[in-house]
Motif scaffolding. Structure first.
Motif, PDB file in Angstrom:
ATOM      1  N   GLN A  97       0.936  -1.190   0.130  1.00  0.00           N
ATOM      2  CA  GLN A  97      -0.049   0.024  -0.116  1.00  0.00           C
ATOM      3  C   GLN A  97       0.824   1.034   0.170  1.00  0.00           C
ATOM      4  O   GLN A  97       1.696   1.267   0.740  1.00  0.00           O
ATOM      5  N   THR A 137       1.061   5.282   0.377  1.00  0.00           N
ATOM      6  CA  THR A 137       0.316   6.547   0.851  1.00  0.00           C
ATOM      7  C   THR A 137       0.334   7.611   0.011  1.00  0.00           C
ATOM      8  O   THR A 137       1.097   7.619  -0.820  1.00  0.00           O
ATOM      9  N   ASP A 138      -0.931   8.475   0.313  1.00  0.00           N
ATOM     10  CA  ASP A 138      -0.792   9.677  -0.366  1.00  0.00           C
ATOM     11  C   ASP A 138       0.540  10.491  -0.371  1.00  0.00           C
ATOM     12  O   ASP A 138       1.005  11.261  -1.370  1.00  0.00           O
ATOM     13  N   GLN A 168       3.632   9.516   0.171  1.00  0.00           N
ATOM     14  CA  GLN A 168       4.380   8.779  -0.561  1.00  0.00           C
ATOM     15  C   GLN A 168       4.345   9.030  -2.112  1.00  0.00           C
ATOM     16  O   GLN A 168       5.516   9.476  -2.839  1.00  0.00           O
ATOM     17  N   ASN A 169       3.105   9.043  -2.516  1.00  0.00           N
ATOM     18  CA  ASN A 169       2.962   9.509  -4.025  1.00  0.00           C
ATOM     19  C   ASN A 169       2.999  10.864  -4.116  1.00  0.00           C
ATOM     20  O   ASN A 169       3.815  11.241  -5.160  1.00  0.00           O
TER      21      ASN A 169
END
Length: 136
Positions: free
Chosen positions: A28, A30-31, A33-34
């Protein structure tokens, strides 16, 4: 005996693939990380016109792509996410080798001064894209 030792080595190499790590769940992301990846990878993306344009919301890519290729970008605080929009504090610095140019980059690091700006990103499906990325 030689065949047995070769078989043993092959078994050792194949065993981790057959056994696996025991997890079937996808990783998964995360926002945060993106968002960080999108911001911090922009200097590299600037080396290619299509990649640079793809990093931005449609029609938002700046005309001065070369200026982005001669700088580094680092997220220096927490992103503020509000629905499909996010703001991110970004440190912009020189001392990097340009990713743009006729030979794919420069031979010496840039002398761009350091500054801090707030960039705006927009969620586009599962991906964040840059909407506004002032250099200073």
């Amino acid at each position: 005996m030689k065949n047995v030792s070769q078989l043993f080595i092959v078994a050792l190499l194949v065993a981790p693939v057959l056994i696996g790590c025991g997890s079937t769940d996808p990783v998964q992301v995360t926002d945060a990380q993106n968002l960080n990846a999108q911001v911090e990878g922009l200097g590299d993306a600037a080396g290619d016109e299509a990649s640079f344009a793809k990093a931005f919301v449609a029609g938002a890519a700046p005309e001065n792509r070369k200026d982005y290729g001669s700088r580094g970008f680092q997220v220096v605080g927490d992103a503020t996410v509000d629905g499909d929009s996010a703001t991110v504090p970004v440190k912009i610095f020189g001392g990097v080798y340009s990713t743009t140019g006729k030979d794919g980059g420069s031979k010496k690091p840039s002398d761009a001064t350091e500054t801090e700006q707030v960039w705006t990103l927009q969620r586009n499906g599962d991906t964040w894209k840059i909407k506004d990325a002032p250099l200073g």
